[in-house]
Design a protein around this motif. Sequence first.
Motif, mmCIF file in Angstrom:
data_model
loop_
_atom_site.group_PDB
_atom_site.id
_atom_site.type_symbol
_atom_site.label_atom_id
_atom_site.label_comp_id
_atom_site.label_asym_id
_atom_site.label_seq_id
_atom_site.Cartn_x
_atom_site.Cartn_y
_atom_site.Cartn_z
ATOM 1 N N TYR A 1 0.923 -0.950 -0.255
ATOM 2 C CA TYR A 1 -0.044 0.282 0.093
ATOM 3 C C TYR A 1 1.273 1.176 0.068
ATOM 4 O O TYR A 1 1.677 1.133 0.986
ATOM 5 N N LEU A 2 0.434 2.458 -0.576
ATOM 6 C CA LEU A 2 1.340 3.810 -0.834
ATOM 7 C C LEU A 2 0.648 4.372 -0.678
ATOM 8 O O LEU A 2 -0.787 4.808 -1.344
ATOM 9 N N HIS A 3 0.673 5.407 0.477
ATOM 10 C CA HIS A 3 -0.065 6.676 1.358
ATOM 11 C C HIS A 3 -0.364 6.975 -0.341
ATOM 12 O O HIS A 3 0.477 7.639 -1.246
ATOM 13 N N GLN A 4 -1.743 8.377 0.258
ATOM 14 C CA GLN A 4 -1.564 9.673 -0.620
ATOM 15 C C GLN A 4 -0.058 10.511 -0.847
ATOM 16 O O GLN A 4 0.343 10.648 -1.272
ATOM 17 N N GLU B 1 -4.764 7.863 -3.948
ATOM 18 C CA GLU B 1 -3.976 9.005 -4.559
ATOM 19 C C GLU B 1 -2.698 9.448 -5.113
ATOM 20 O O GLU B 1 -2.628 10.093 -5.344
ATOM 21 N N PRO B 2 -1.991 8.318 -6.190
ATOM 22 C CA PRO B 2 -1.103 8.603 -6.497
ATOM 23 C C PRO B 2 -0.363 9.940 -7.062
ATOM 24 O O PRO B 2 0.399 10.421 -7.265
ATOM 25 N N THR B 3 -1.627 10.329 -7.939
ATOM 26 C CA THR B 3 -0.867 11.618 -8.697
ATOM 27 C C THR B 3 -1.916 13.374 -8.045
ATOM 28 O O THR B 3 -1.376 14.192 -8.857
ATOM 29 N N GLY C 1 4.860 15.223 -13.181
ATOM 30 C CA GLY C 1 5.162 14.072 -12.494
ATOM 31 C C GLY C 1 4.056 13.116 -12.671
ATOM 32 O O GLY C 1 4.034 11.882 -12.697
ATOM 33 N N ARG C 2 2.960 13.643 -13.069
ATOM 34 C CA ARG C 2 2.173 12.353 -13.147
ATOM 35 C C ARG C 2 2.336 11.197 -14.524
ATOM 36 O O ARG C 2 1.864 10.502 -14.860
#
Lengths: 233, 238
Positions: B86-89, B164-166, B173-174
């Motif tokens: 899991y990657l945090h926002q 919300e990775p972007t 960056g996106r």
Amino acid sequence: MDILIASTLDAFRLLFSGDTEIWEIIAISFRVSSLAILLAIPPALIIAFVLAYGNFFGRRFIISLFSTFLSIPAVVIGLTLFIVLSRQGPMGNMGLLFTQTAMIMGQFLLSLPILIAMAHTSFQASDRRAWETARTLGANRLYAFFTVVYEIRFGLMAAMLAAYGRIISEVGASMMLGGNIAHYTRNIPTAIALETSKGNFAEGIALGAVLLFLAFILNALLHHVQGKGSINP
Amino acid sequence: MIDNFHFSFHGICKHYRRKSILNDVSITIGNSDCYIITGENGAGKTTLMRILAGIEKPDSANIRINDGAALSWRSCRSRLSQSLMYLHQQPYMLAGSLRRNLEFTAKLNPAIIDRVAAVEQVLQWARLEALESQQAVSLSGGQQQRVALARARLRNPQILLLDEPTANLDIDGRDRTLIMLKAFLKSGTAVVIATHDPSIFTNLKGHGLHIEDQKLRDKSITPSRVLDISDYQKSRGI
């Protein structure tokens, strides 16, 4: 005023002349307090972590209990352990009373609430993502725990220094449990109390100067450590 | 490449303070699957992702791994922690340099034999070579996102869950994030993204899902701005 100046000059003469008795007392103090703090750190960190990260019945009560123990007088710890370690006490057959081990036990119990309360505050204020990130990167619980400890190391060091400062300067528990035996359980605070009662101010001031110097070193270290953890180092 | 797998989650329920967040939600994730989950604020996107990752305990859930028996979330938790990431926002950067963050991850993956080479490889992959000695916390949001994806690359999970990775990233960056996510999908990793703006991810050809009224429903994704990755790569010399 003259007596204070004369005693202070004598005190420094004693310290710098390498008076073996004085340095022996200092060595006992450091040995006992260092061992006590080293023994107290692991359980204190684990308890503080569980209280901060755990969610179980009675958690708030335990936190309040340790906060209450913060203000417990050293003599009360001394008295309690004295009863436990005295001949009629449950641990009386172990013959620990008036030994360095008894002093270590007393100082261990004294340092524990400070360590737990301050470490708990640090863990509580830590970013929970540190634990989650470590876990999600594949760390087991123990490794993730050490990762969080490393992340908040400055706060934890402050807790250790504060606890060390308290136990090395306490007199009540050491006097009751160690018995102030020369060359064995006589540490800085008990020696100061004894020498002052004998009117031997020079030795008292010399040992007091050591404690004062130690307090300065601990505070300087604390500020250095806290400075490292600041937003703008 | 990642070995074949599939995780089936059934009957996920979760409530907070008497308010039901998820009610009987089911999702099956296999190799190279891409899901784009949308929903209003507080709909339960993050909660769902955290339950899938083994971080947050659901009220109830059954999980089948590779056609095995249905197990409770609790008994699968360690397996979920091992297989899903899991990657945090806002990714958490561990204290120390960017390189230390990557070395930390490489050390935890027993499949990595040559750690130094693996770290060098992901530094290049994420285009972070120039920043390796910088303090990770001092990096920009976009750079931290790349560090998080570089750590994920070293971790090599079966399923990558991104919250919300972007968000808060500029166009560059996106686009970099999308290219990196494509690489994950290509290597067999499944990607699940929770987002407010699914149109950003149309190029991933993901399956749209929407959380509404505590349920997870299918929803098509309409592109608003299609990224041509080959053009982007040419323009950046990647």
